[in-house]
Design an enzyme around this catalytic site. Sequence first.
Site, short mmCIF file in Angstrom:
data_model
loop_
_atom_site.label_atom_id
_atom_site.label_comp_id
_atom_site.label_asym_id
_atom_site.label_seq_id
_atom_site.Cartn_x
_atom_site.Cartn_y
_atom_site.Cartn_z
N ASP A 160 0.87 -1.19 0.00
CA ASP A 160 0.00 0.00 0.00
C ASP A 160 0.90 1.23 0.00
O ASP A 160 1.86 1.29 0.76
CB ASP A 160 -0.91 0.04 1.23
N SER A 207 -15.43 -4.24 -10.54
CA SER A 207 -16.61 -3.64 -9.91
C SER A 207 -17.80 -3.74 -10.85
O SER A 207 -17.65 -3.71 -12.07
CB SER A 207 -16.33 -2.17 -9.63
N TYR A 262 -13.82 5.46 -13.36
CA TYR A 262 -13.68 4.20 -12.60
C TYR A 262 -14.30 3.02 -13.37
O TYR A 262 -13.69 1.95 -13.49
CB TYR A 262 -14.36 4.41 -11.25
N LYS A 283 -12.40 -0.27 -14.73
CA LYS A 283 -12.77 -1.62 -14.29
C LYS A 283 -13.16 -2.50 -15.47
O LYS A 283 -12.85 -3.69 -15.50
CB LYS A 283 -13.90 -1.53 -13.25
P1 ADP Z 1 -11.28 -0.96 -1.22
O1 ADP Z 1 -10.98 -1.75 -0.01
O2 ADP Z 1 -12.73 -0.88 -1.56
O3 ADP Z 1 -10.47 -1.40 -2.39
P2 ADP Z 1 -9.91 1.26 0.15
O4 ADP Z 1 -9.86 2.71 -0.21
O5 ADP Z 1 -10.32 0.86 1.53
O6 ADP Z 1 -10.90 0.59 -0.92
O7 ADP Z 1 -8.52 0.57 -0.15
C1 ADP Z 1 -7.79 0.85 -1.31
C2 ADP Z 1 -6.33 0.92 -0.92
O8 ADP Z 1 -5.54 1.10 -2.10
C3 ADP Z 1 -6.01 2.10 0.01
O9 ADP Z 1 -5.42 1.61 1.20
C4 ADP Z 1 -5.05 2.96 -0.80
O10 ADP Z 1 -4.02 3.56 -0.02
C5 ADP Z 1 -4.46 1.94 -1.77
N1 ADP Z 1 -3.95 2.57 -2.99
C6 ADP Z 1 -4.55 3.54 -3.73
N2 ADP Z 1 -3.78 3.89 -4.77
C7 ADP Z 1 -2.65 3.13 -4.69
C8 ADP Z 1 -1.46 3.03 -5.49
N3 ADP Z 1 -1.29 3.81 -6.55
N4 ADP Z 1 -0.52 2.14 -5.10
C9 ADP Z 1 -0.68 1.37 -4.01
N5 ADP Z 1 -1.77 1.41 -3.23
C10 ADP Z 1 -2.75 2.29 -3.55
#
Ligand code: ADP
Length: 255
Positions: A38, A152, A165, A169
Amino acid sequence: MAIRFDGRVAIVTGAGNGLGRAHALGLASRGAKVVVNDFGGARDGSGGSLSPAETVVEEIRKAGGTAMADGADVSNFEQVTAMVERATREWGSVDLLCANAGILRDKSFAKMEIADWAKVLDVHLTGTFYCCKAVWAGMRERNYGRIVLTTSSSGLFGNFGQGNYGAAKAGMVGLMNVLAEEGRKNNIKVNTISPTAATRMTEELLPPQALQLMRPEAITPAVEFLLSEDAPTRTIMGAGAGSFAVIKVLETEGI
Ligand code: ADP
């Protein structure tokens, strides 16, 4: 028989929160070594210095599992490649990929800026391509791979304000169809899962009563099946009682 991932190495992207976190915990509890990816920094107001990915790694280790945190931005190919190289160096291979990182930049089409479009396409579609690309050669070489892409219903049916989005998807489904076919002869299976769960992405959109019925953990068994030895390939799987829950709440509230 219960699904096990002993001896397997998994990368779960976007695993600091929500669905990715639940999948990372689930895979680790079933024996996989997990790269918890992440790019997010320390949680706002948490007072701690751990990033979300590091926090999830701590959770896994406390439960007796094996994990490492990685802060790669999935929309940066060099960082993604470095993550895969690191996992391969430390643990010998990457066998399982769950491409789950995501963001939202919802706006009506009339108001959508070029940057809103580009950013969402970059993270979801190009980022997924980068992750698959980075693990593909190793999976072919070892004749084993399981890939799940989080998609999605927005990509299949459309949601208001989600042109970017939904397009990303739908593109991921297109990529999956090709990878599933090209991976067949090397025992690489590729699927998508279209979940409905309560995460930061959905909490702004849905009523609280619906969210209570839509825990991310409810989706994890479907993902584990798609990453298992006996996984099918080229499926578009829906998962979660979410849609039903939402319809019920909306009905009850007379919305
Ligand atoms: P969901 O669980 O529905 O997929 P969330 O927003 O809870 O949605 O989780 C998505 C995660 O993806 C977040 O923790 C965010 O920090 C991470 N994320 C978003 N963009 C990137 C990226 N470019 N690289 C790595 N992680 C990412």
